[in-house]
Design a protein around this motif. Structure first.
Motif, short mmCIF file in Angstrom:
data_model
loop_
_atom_site.label_atom_id
_atom_site.label_comp_id
_atom_site.label_asym_id
_atom_site.label_seq_id
_atom_site.Cartn_x
_atom_site.Cartn_y
_atom_site.Cartn_z
N LEU A 43 21.84 14.09 -9.05
CA LEU A 43 21.54 15.21 -9.93
C LEU A 43 20.36 14.88 -10.83
O LEU A 43 20.09 13.71 -11.13
CB LEU A 43 22.76 15.56 -10.78
N SER A 44 19.68 15.90 -11.31
CA SER A 44 18.53 15.72 -12.19
C SER A 44 18.94 15.98 -13.64
O SER A 44 19.11 17.12 -14.05
CB SER A 44 17.40 16.67 -11.79
N HIS A 45 19.17 14.91 -14.37
CA HIS A 45 19.57 14.99 -15.78
C HIS A 45 20.69 16.01 -16.00
O HIS A 45 20.51 17.01 -16.69
CB HIS A 45 18.36 15.32 -16.66
N PRO A 46 21.87 15.77 -15.41
CA PRO A 46 22.99 16.68 -15.66
C PRO A 46 23.33 16.72 -17.14
O PRO A 46 23.33 15.69 -17.81
CB PRO A 46 24.12 16.09 -14.82
N GLU A 61 21.93 21.21 -14.56
CA GLU A 61 20.85 20.23 -14.53
C GLU A 61 19.76 20.71 -15.48
O GLU A 61 19.38 21.88 -15.46
CB GLU A 61 20.28 20.09 -13.12
N ARG A 62 19.25 19.80 -16.29
CA ARG A 62 18.35 20.21 -17.37
C ARG A 62 17.08 20.89 -16.88
O ARG A 62 16.51 21.72 -17.58
CB ARG A 62 18.00 19.00 -18.26
N ARG A 67 24.81 23.75 -10.45
CA ARG A 67 25.35 23.21 -9.20
C ARG A 67 26.86 23.35 -9.18
O ARG A 67 27.53 23.34 -10.22
CB ARG A 67 24.96 21.73 -9.06
N ASP A 365 22.83 10.92 -18.14
CA ASP A 365 21.54 11.56 -18.35
C ASP A 365 20.44 10.74 -17.70
O ASP A 365 19.66 10.05 -18.36
CB ASP A 365 21.28 11.73 -19.85
N SER A 367 17.88 10.58 -13.83
CA SER A 367 17.44 11.27 -12.63
C SER A 367 17.10 10.20 -11.59
O SER A 367 16.05 9.56 -11.68
CB SER A 367 16.23 12.16 -12.91
#
Length: 379
Positions: A43-46, A61-62, A67, A365, A367
């Motif tokens: 995930l990208s910076h959940p 995701e930020r 998702r 946090d 990525s």
């Protein structure tokens, strides 16, 4: 009543040294040996997670994607219908909460940063979650005036037991905003579930304070949770260099930033001479030096019974979980940090939640970032 921090704390002991992935690792706490299970990776910076009544999870995701985790697997396709977000600095797609009657109405609430020619701000919208998409989108709130820069959007939300929605709005990196009643920045906002302003908000009718504001003087609250007995909203809040806080959020109070703080500027200069002043609410607990607290939860589950009634705080800077005990006597609260856990894993903890089954879930946090589940090891 504010209790000074305990400086000598138990540190979780790792049973494995790998830090690139937590899968299969264990750590020892004061009460439990805890195993770590990776639920989702890549995930990208959940930023936040919500538990659906069907047993699935929604994760923000930020950078702007929502998702779905389904049967323990991350769905390959992002959910459609998410608003365009300004993923600038600390901004982006932030918190997600479900309406208290989600099973009947399907409302999902998102906070996010938005950008126009007039600057950046924090917004809240809601939409119905249907067939892997958000539909019937409604914009409920926009913090005004907008400001430049990508810092301190706040964005944490919680519904209380009466169905009111609370939202934190950070000071946007301009500390004086937190004492300006005509600026939403640096405050806690309270709304009806459809965005209307409650008539009993503490400043309704006061021309010097915006009607949506519930409290003033908040720097950048990043965790919010309901006290399990009283139903009151509590928050944790980023200080500058020192002066992170835990606060009990009460109508109409001023939490002091930047007139009072236990922190100093990042340059080392003083912000104020005062750590308390009449008419300004002191924190129940402060962390100095800072840990940069993020998500928080009052633990009430059965998986870790020795932690029931205590606060678990995630931390970004110090990359740990802070376990805080609470003692209440005649309406006065005393808080004490009992333990710092996961310090050896070197992962920024953005959110910490309790699942309906009483498990503890974390978001890292990073990525790629991870969704992590903690369970006691009984073997």
């Amino acid at each position: 009543m504010r209790i000074p921090m305990v400086r000598l704390l138990l540190v979780g002991v790792l049973t494995c040294c790998a830090q690139s992935s937590w899968a299969g690792l264990q750590f020892q706490t004061e009460h439990y040996r805890v195993g770590i299970e990776i639920v989702a990776d890549g995930l990208s910076h959940p930023w936040s997670i919500a538990f659906l009544p069907t047993g699935e999870q929604l994760v923000t995701e930020r950078d702007g994607r929502l998702r779905l985790i389904q049967e323990g697997r991350l769905h390959p396709d992002p959910i459609a219908g998410v608003p365009q977000v300004a993923a600038v600095g600390q901004g982006g797609l932030l918190d997600i909460v479900l309406h208290p009657e989600f099973e009947q109405n399907r409302w999902v609430y998102l906070s996010y940063s938005d950008q126009t020619d007039e600057g950046l701000t924090t917004r809240v919208m809601r939409a119905r979650f249907e067939d892997h998409a958000l539909v019937d989108t409604e914009l409920l709130f926009e913090a005004l005036p907008r400001a430049s820069g990508g810092r301190h959007f706040g964005g944490r939300m919680v519904f209380d037991s009466d169905g009111y929605l609370y939202l934190s709005v950070g000071d946007r990196g301009e500390m004086e905003k937190a004492q300006d009643g005509l600026d939403h920045a640096g405050s806690i906002i309270r709304l009806h579930d459809d965005g209307r302003i409650p008539e009993d908000n503490p400043f309704t009718g006061d021309s010097s304070v915006l009607d949506e504001i519930y409290t003033l003087g908040n720097r950048n609250p990043q965790g919010m949770a309901l006290h399990p007995q009283t139903g009151e909203v509590w928050s944790n809040e980023h200080g500058p260099r020192g002066g992170d806080e835990v606060n009990r959020i009460q109508a109409g109070l001023n939490y002091g930033w930047p007139e009072v703080t236990h922190g100093i500027n990042y340059s080392g200069s003083r912000i104020t001479e005062h750590t308390e002043l009449p008419g300004m609410e002191s924190p129940l607990l402060d962390w100095t030096p800072s840990i940069a607290p993020s998500g928080m939860v009052f633990y009430t589950g059965d998986e870790f019974p020795s932690w029931r009634g205590q606060i678990l705080n995630g931390a970004l800077r110090d990359r740990l979980i802070s376990r805080v005990s609470i003692t209440e006597l005649q309406g006065e609260y005393q808080l004490q940090e009992e333990e710092r856990m996961l310090q050896g894993f070197a992962q920024r903890i953005r959110d910490i939640r309790q699942s309906p089954e009483g498990e503890i879930w974390l978001l890292t946090d990073q990525s790629p970032g991870q969704v992590v589940r903690l369970r006691p090891v009984t073997d």
